[in-house]
Scaffold this motif. Structure first.
Motif, short mmCIF file in Angstrom:
data_model
loop_
_atom_site.label_atom_id
_atom_site.label_comp_id
_atom_site.label_asym_id
_atom_site.label_seq_id
_atom_site.Cartn_x
_atom_site.Cartn_y
_atom_site.Cartn_z
N ASP A 47 0.83 -1.21 0.00
CA ASP A 47 0.00 0.00 0.00
C ASP A 47 0.86 1.26 0.00
O ASP A 47 0.50 2.28 -0.60
CB ASP A 47 -0.97 -0.02 1.18
CG ASP A 47 -1.98 -1.17 1.05
OD1 ASP A 47 -2.06 -1.75 -0.05
OD2 ASP A 47 -2.67 -1.49 2.04
N LEU A 48 2.00 1.17 0.66
CA LEU A 48 2.93 2.32 0.65
C LEU A 48 3.41 2.57 -0.78
O LEU A 48 3.40 3.71 -1.28
CB LEU A 48 4.11 2.03 1.58
CG LEU A 48 5.10 3.15 1.83
CD1 LEU A 48 4.45 4.35 2.52
CD2 LEU A 48 6.27 2.67 2.69
N ASN A 49 3.82 1.49 -1.44
CA ASN A 49 4.26 1.61 -2.84
C ASN A 49 3.16 2.18 -3.73
O ASN A 49 3.41 3.05 -4.57
CB ASN A 49 4.66 0.23 -3.40
CG ASN A 49 6.02 -0.21 -2.88
OD1 ASN A 49 6.83 0.63 -2.46
ND2 ASN A 49 6.27 -1.50 -2.90
N ALA A 50 1.94 1.70 -3.53
CA ALA A 50 0.84 2.10 -4.42
C ALA A 50 0.53 3.59 -4.30
O ALA A 50 0.36 4.28 -5.31
CB ALA A 50 -0.39 1.26 -4.09
N ILE A 51 0.49 4.09 -3.06
CA ILE A 51 0.11 5.51 -2.90
C ILE A 51 1.25 6.42 -3.39
O ILE A 51 1.00 7.46 -4.01
CB ILE A 51 -0.36 5.82 -1.45
CG1 ILE A 51 -1.12 7.15 -1.39
CG2 ILE A 51 0.75 5.84 -0.44
CD1 ILE A 51 -2.53 7.09 -1.88
#
Ligand SMILES: NC(=O)c1ccc[n+]([C@@H]2O[C@H](COP(=O)([O-])OP(=O)(O)OC[C@H]3O[C@@H](n4cnc5c(N)ncnc54)[C@H](O)[C@@H]3O)[C@@H](O)[C@H]2O)c1
Length: 321
Positions: A252-256
């Motif tokens: 989720d960190l990568n995605a945002i």
């Protein structure tokens, strides 16, 4: 509890709250400051205050140093601290009995060991550990409510040069009903920075979320409220020493980050730093596992000692290397 004679060196926000709080516990407190207006003000409140350092030194056996340690060009300026410690130590030359110096001002880790103690020994002509004790005791009060905060601590940290120094200071704090954490000097110095850096990071984190939300028409107040309601929040963030992982956090960190990077709307710098720190701790832990496996195969011939005093010696004499 035995009452103590206390001298406050620097009677501003921290010094006056400390002195008043300790006086309320039955101690004799003398306030010293170079600023006559501070002294007049304290006298008007019926407190014992003076600009005469000699008399404060003569009548006290525990000194709290609460002078400013301001920012200068984005670095700590220890000029005021150094001159206050030097002046105090010169006056202490004549003291016949054991006494305790407590640094309460915020100073960066190793300052008490590497700068303050050498100054004390030079100007007092006394030996720390024999003739006097030294502690670093960070103050966590808020500027808006100093006296009440001092009187109602949630924890007290005592960084001690040696056990005797810590014992003397702990005696003074025994009436407070909160945990007392005793540790070495540099750990205590670091607690204050970790505490303040945590607050600063938390505010910057939500500011980053706010900037991201603003760009795409989201009300960040709703986001903050929802995050604040998370029941896992209190325990989860206190883990450390290993990287975060699992199914969702890295993904989720990568995605945002990728979403904001892709549309070039706001650069989420703090989130990128969070990812970088996580990658670094991963690399470090992997290297440590590797080296402990190697060490098990080839035990070292001699243990290296990196205790306190060894570090003090090295950091003090960089030219030796
Ligand atoms: N203000 C806070 O909320 C807070 C909280 C925790 C820690 N601290 C730390 O405590 C230290 C003191 O902060 P403060 O807010 O009380 O500062 P302050 O400016 O309110 O008070 C410092 C006092 O020291 C006096 N002083 C300056 N030179 C002196 C000298 N040579 N001898 C004697 N007195 C001298 C000044 O006249 C002043 O009255 C700083 O290191 C600060 O970072 C502050």
């Amino acid at each position: 509890m035995k009452t103590a004679n206390i001298g406050i060196i620097g009677s501003g926000i921290v010094g006056s709250a400390t002195g008043k709080g300790l006086k309320d516990l039955g101690n004799n407190v003398s306030f010293y400051d170079i600023d006559i207006s501070k002294i007049e003000d304290l006298k008007k409140q019926g407190l014992q205050a003076t600009t005469d350092l000699e008399s404060v030194v003569k009548n006290s056996e525990i000194f709290f140093i609460c002078v400013p340690t301001p920012d200068n060009n984005r670095k700590i300026d220890l000029g005021i601290m150094e001159s206050a410690v030097s002046e105090l130590s010169k006056e202490c030359r004549k003291k016949p009995d054991y006494f305790l110096l407590v640094v309460k001002s915020t100073v960066i880790p190793t300052t008490t060991e590497n700068i303050i103690i050498p100054l004390i020994e030079k100007y007092s002509n006394k030996k720390v550990g024999n003739d006097l004790g030294v502690c670093f005791n960070p103050e966590f009060l808020r500027e808006s409510n100093p006296y009440e905060d001092f009187k109602n601590p949630d924890r007290i940290v005592i960084g001690e040069y040696d056990k005797k120094s810590g014992d003397v200071l702990e005696q003074l704090y025994l009436p407070f009903k909160c945990p007392i954490i005793r540790t070495n000097l540099r750990t205590a110095e670091m607690t204050k920075y970790a505490n303040n850096c945590f607050y600063a990071t938390k505010i910057s984190f939500f500011n980053e979320i706010h900037l991201m939300c603003k760009e795409i028409g989201i009300d960040s107040n709703i986001i903050r409220k929802v995050v604040q309601m998370d029941k896992f929040y209190k325990n989860h963030p206190w883990e450390h020493g290993h990287s975060f992982g699992g199914k969702c956090l890295p993904k989720d960190l990568n995605a945002i980050i990728a979403f904001f990077d892709q549309y070039n709307i706001h650069d989420p710098m703090l989130l990128k730093a969070v990812r970088k720190v996580n990658e670094d701790i991963c690399t470090l832990n992997a290297a440590e596992v590797e080296s402990s496996q190697q060490a098990a195969l080839h035990p070292p011939e001699k243990e290296l000692f990196f205790g306190n005093h060894d570090f003090v010696y090295k950091s003090h004499r960089a030219e030796d290397y």
